[in-house]
Write a protein that holds these residues in place. Sequence first.
Motif, PDB file in Angstrom:
ATOM      1  N   GLN A  38      76.426 109.080 -32.627  1.00 24.86           N
ATOM      2  CA  GLN A  38      76.280 107.988 -32.721  1.00 24.86           C
ATOM      3  C   GLN A  38      75.273 108.162 -33.900  1.00 24.86           C
ATOM      4  OE1 GLN A  38      75.366 105.590 -29.162  1.00 24.86           O
ATOM      5  NE2 GLN A  38      74.159 104.225 -30.316  1.00 24.86           N
ATOM      6  N   ILE A  39      73.956 108.997 -33.377  1.00 30.25           N
ATOM      7  CA  ILE A  39      73.274 109.179 -34.585  1.00 30.25           C
ATOM      8  C   ILE A  39      73.466 109.423 -35.751  1.00 30.25           C
ATOM      9  CG2 ILE A  39      71.401 111.074 -34.661  1.00 30.25           C
ATOM     10  CD1 ILE A  39      71.321 110.462 -31.550  1.00 30.25           C
ATOM     11  N   MET A  40      74.728 110.494 -35.961  1.00 35.58           N
ATOM     12  CA  MET A  40      75.348 110.671 -37.258  1.00 35.58           C
ATOM     13  C   MET A  40      75.925 109.192 -38.311  1.00 35.58           C
ATOM     14  SD  MET A  40      78.461 113.117 -38.251  1.00 35.58           S
ATOM     15  CE  MET A  40      78.079 114.101 -36.939  1.00 35.58           C
ATOM     16  N   HIS A  41      76.738 107.805 -36.969  1.00 37.01           N
ATOM     17  CA  HIS A  41      76.911 107.615 -38.128  1.00 37.01           C
ATOM     18  C   HIS A  41      75.730 106.331 -38.250  1.00 37.01           C
ATOM     19  CE1 HIS A  41      81.119 108.471 -36.414  1.00 37.01           C
ATOM     20  NE2 HIS A  41      81.076 108.982 -37.459  1.00 37.01           N
ATOM     21  N   ALA A  42      74.693 106.351 -37.306  1.00 41.62           N
ATOM     22  CA  ALA A  42      73.972 105.214 -37.589  1.00 41.62           C
ATOM     23  C   ALA A  42      72.492 105.041 -38.346  1.00 41.62           C
ATOM     24  CB  ALA A  42      73.263 104.559 -36.290  1.00 41.62           C
ATOM     25  N   GLY A  43      72.118 106.904 -38.686  1.00 45.81           N
ATOM     26  CA  GLY A  43      71.044 106.834 -39.493  1.00 45.81           C
ATOM     27  C   GLY A  43      71.183 107.058 -40.844  1.00 45.81           C
ATOM     28  N   ALA A  82      81.668 101.214 -31.802  1.00 45.24           N
ATOM     29  CA  ALA A  82      82.162 100.368 -32.002  1.00 45.24           C
ATOM     30  C   ALA A  82      80.906  99.570 -33.746  1.00 45.24           C
ATOM     31  CB  ALA A  82      82.194  98.781 -31.501  1.00 45.24           C
ATOM     32  N   GLY A  83      79.781  99.450 -32.794  1.00 49.05           N
ATOM     33  CA  GLY A  83      78.553  99.951 -34.044  1.00 49.05           C
ATOM     34  C   GLY A  83      78.875 100.907 -34.792  1.00 49.05           C
ATOM     35  N   SER A  84      79.801 102.487 -34.829  1.00 51.48           N
ATOM     36  CA  SER A  84      79.928 102.861 -36.306  1.00 51.48           C
ATOM     37  C   SER A  84      80.654 102.480 -37.133  1.00 51.48           C
ATOM     38  CB  SER A  84      79.853 104.469 -35.395  1.00 51.48           C
ATOM     39  OG  SER A  84      79.119 105.059 -34.549  1.00 51.48           O
ATOM     40  N   VAL A  85      81.532 101.798 -37.231  1.00 52.71           N
ATOM     41  CA  VAL A  85      82.568 101.217 -37.081  1.00 52.71           C
ATOM     42  C   VAL A  85      81.619  99.845 -38.176  1.00 52.71           C
ATOM     43  CG1 VAL A  85      84.371  99.949 -37.615  1.00 52.71           C
ATOM     44  CG2 VAL A  85      84.630 101.083 -35.920  1.00 52.71           C
ATOM     45  N   LEU A  86      81.125  99.470 -37.904  1.00 55.18           N
ATOM     46  CA  LEU A  86      80.466  98.652 -38.518  1.00 55.18           C
ATOM     47  C   LEU A  86      79.513  99.400 -39.786  1.00 55.18           C
ATOM     48  CD1 LEU A  86      79.356  95.759 -36.045  1.00 55.18           C
ATOM     49  CD2 LEU A  86      81.326  95.815 -37.690  1.00 55.18           C
ATOM     50  N   LEU A  87      79.455 100.233 -38.690  1.00 55.33           N
ATOM     51  CA  LEU A  87      77.611 101.470 -40.630  1.00 55.33           C
ATOM     52  C   LEU A  87      78.859 101.887 -41.130  1.00 55.33           C
ATOM     53  CD1 LEU A  87      75.269 101.695 -37.742  1.00 55.33           C
ATOM     54  CD2 LEU A  87      74.988 100.023 -39.754  1.00 55.33           C
ATOM     55  N   VAL A 136      70.239  97.844 -35.299  1.00 54.83           N
ATOM     56  CA  VAL A 136      68.920  98.392 -35.138  1.00 54.83           C
ATOM     57  C   VAL A 136      69.652  99.276 -36.196  1.00 54.83           C
ATOM     58  CG1 VAL A 136      68.182 100.266 -33.766  1.00 54.83           C
ATOM     59  CG2 VAL A 136      68.240  98.440 -32.537  1.00 54.83           C
ATOM     60  N   ALA A 137      70.331  99.894 -36.452  1.00 57.65           N
ATOM     61  CA  ALA A 137      70.614 100.736 -37.919  1.00 57.65           C
ATOM     62  C   ALA A 137      70.273  99.293 -38.991  1.00 57.65           C
ATOM     63  CB  ALA A 137      72.237 101.519 -37.984  1.00 57.65           C
ATOM     64  N   ARG A 138      70.625  98.779 -38.704  1.00 54.32           N
ATOM     65  CA  ARG A 138      70.471  98.037 -40.643  1.00 54.32           C
ATOM     66  C   ARG A 138      68.821  97.465 -40.768  1.00 54.32           C
ATOM     67  NH1 ARG A 138      71.311  98.490 -44.168  1.00 54.32           N
ATOM     68  NH2 ARG A 138      71.438  96.211 -45.164  1.00 54.32           N
ATOM     69  N   LEU A 139      68.050  96.994 -39.404  1.00 55.34           N
ATOM     70  CA  LEU A 139      66.924  96.741 -39.662  1.00 55.34           C
ATOM     71  C   LEU A 139      65.853  97.899 -40.159  1.00 55.34           C
ATOM     72  CD1 LEU A 139      64.546  94.937 -39.198  1.00 55.34           C
ATOM     73  CD2 LEU A 139      64.609  95.913 -36.440  1.00 55.34           C
ATOM     74  N   ALA A 140      66.737  99.500 -39.379  1.00 52.80           N
ATOM     75  CA  ALA A 140      65.971 100.949 -39.732  1.00 52.80           C
ATOM     76  C   ALA A 140      66.646 100.707 -41.697  1.00 52.80           C
ATOM     77  CB  ALA A 140      66.346 101.819 -39.274  1.00 52.80           C
ATOM     78  N   ASP A 141      66.971 100.276 -42.057  1.00 49.67           N
ATOM     79  CA  ASP A 141      67.788 100.511 -43.828  1.00 49.67           C
ATOM     80  C   ASP A 141      67.006  99.457 -43.642  1.00 49.67           C
ATOM     81  OD1 ASP A 141      69.585 101.828 -42.701  1.00 49.67           O
ATOM     82  OD2 ASP A 141      71.112 100.867 -42.483  1.00 49.67           O
ATOM     83  N   LEU A 142      67.023  98.286 -43.773  1.00 45.79           N
ATOM     84  CA  LEU A 142      65.794  97.176 -44.453  1.00 45.79           C
ATOM     85  C   LEU A 142      64.633  97.556 -44.208  1.00 45.79           C
ATOM     86  CD1 LEU A 142      67.589  94.172 -43.185  1.00 45.79           C
ATOM     87  CD2 LEU A 142      67.707  95.460 -45.462  1.00 45.79           C
ATOM     88  N   THR A 143      63.861  98.457 -43.237  1.00 45.58           N
ATOM     89  CA  THR A 143      62.664  98.899 -43.003  1.00 45.58           C
ATOM     90  C   THR A 143      61.661  99.442 -44.138  1.00 45.58           C
ATOM     91  OG1 THR A 143      62.532  98.252 -40.669  1.00 45.58           O
ATOM     92  CG2 THR A 143      60.670  99.756 -41.810  1.00 45.58           C
ATOM     93  N   ALA A 144      63.484 100.697 -44.150  1.00 47.08           N
ATOM     94  CA  ALA A 144      62.726 101.541 -44.979  1.00 47.08           C
ATOM     95  C   ALA A 144      63.410 100.987 -47.043  1.00 47.08           C
ATOM     96  CB  ALA A 144      64.174 102.732 -45.045  1.00 47.08           C
ATOM     97  N   GLU A 145      63.895 100.261 -47.523  1.00 45.43           N
ATOM     98  CA  GLU A 145      63.889  99.560 -48.268  1.00 45.43           C
ATOM     99  C   GLU A 145      63.333  98.899 -48.379  1.00 45.43           C
ATOM    100  OE1 GLU A 145      68.038  97.206 -48.194  1.00 45.43           O
ATOM    101  OE2 GLU A 145      68.611  99.179 -47.570  1.00 45.43           O
ATOM    102  N   LEU A 146      62.186  98.194 -47.739  1.00 47.75           N
ATOM    103  CA  LEU A 146      61.210  97.703 -48.037  1.00 47.75           C
ATOM    104  C   LEU A 146      60.314  97.909 -48.269  1.00 47.75           C
ATOM    105  CD1 LEU A 146      59.771  94.696 -48.004  1.00 47.75           C
ATOM    106  CD2 LEU A 146      59.787  95.214 -45.644  1.00 47.75           C
TER     107      LEU A 146
END
Length: 370
Positions: A38-43, A82-87, A136-146
């Motif tokens: 999960q961490i591998m697919h969400a980071g 299921a979350g890893s599939v979306l990511l 949560v993973a996408r929020l972290a991505d958007l925070t890093a992008e911002l």
Amino acid sequence: MVAVGFFTASVVATVRNHDGLAYQLPAVLVLVVLLGFQIMHAGPWRLERLWWPWSLVAHGVLTYLPFLLFDGSWVGIPGSFAGSVLLTVTLPRSWLLFAALVAGQYPLCAALGGNVGQCVNAAVSTAVGGIVVYGVARLADLTAELRAARMELAERAVDQERLRVARDLHDLLGYSLSVAALKCQLAERLAVEDPERARAEMAGVLAMVRQAMSDTRWISSGDLQMSLARESRSAVSVLRAAGISATADLDCGVLRPELDAVLATVVREAVTNMLRHSVPRRCEILADRDALGSVSLVVSNDGVPADGAPRRPGGGHGIENLTERLLAVGGRLTVEQDGSGWFRLSAVVGAPAARTAARAAGPARAPEAA
């Protein structure tokens, strides 16, 4: 933190629902591996896709294979998969697979002996768990992008300010220093034969130094309070003092302050280049407005060496700076040199007449005597 929270809740539920180390230990080990997936697919490193698609396949196998051993106590685990599939899966296939996983949770729960309520809860848990992991993973991505975008904007702002200061130093102080040097040369030649004239020229040098100090304050503030009429009068005065026949004819009406400052800068740069790179006898400054409201400014002088190569926009810091200034207000700059030693610098801007009163810098039309 969310992944660890899911992992902890799953371990507690597994240990609570079954007794015996022979059951609990394998379940906890599998959950540890699933936590790693999960961490591998969400980071953020998932975007490199180094392990794709084998890591997702392994994640899916370890998610659903334990149903054969752990029965209904494993029903809440597929949410992280299921979350890893979306990511990791590209759109729109990711959401199609996600919907299939959520819908398939109901018959899977029913096959394990669950009732209607339990099966609906299993499907909802899978959907909610997957969306939480994805969100949560996408929020972290958007925070890093911002954060990266803010850093880039800050760096660009610093670069733009550095370029502005360098451009203003060249365009404003270059003229003042060139004129001061010219007046010092005149004063040196006149020191013996005409001391009064020499003192007058030195007074002019002092005035130019004070003007340079004033320009420096403008540079630091970024507010260029310049006037085409005032700069034209100053240029004519300086050139005539140097024995150059100079005229200025401005018939362009009242200009907006930003256009007035840009065209004044054009006059300064043209006169600076004239004094540095030629031996002129005549100089003409002409400005007018056409029927469409566009304002054209032409500064021409003779005394250019016949074998000198004509300068073009971008060919030097001064011309390049003027080109950028004119582009910023929708104008253009052209330069040309003919075979008779004349050099012309032309600036054209679309400048509708200002609706405010004329600025206090001086009249819009500067006659020769100005």
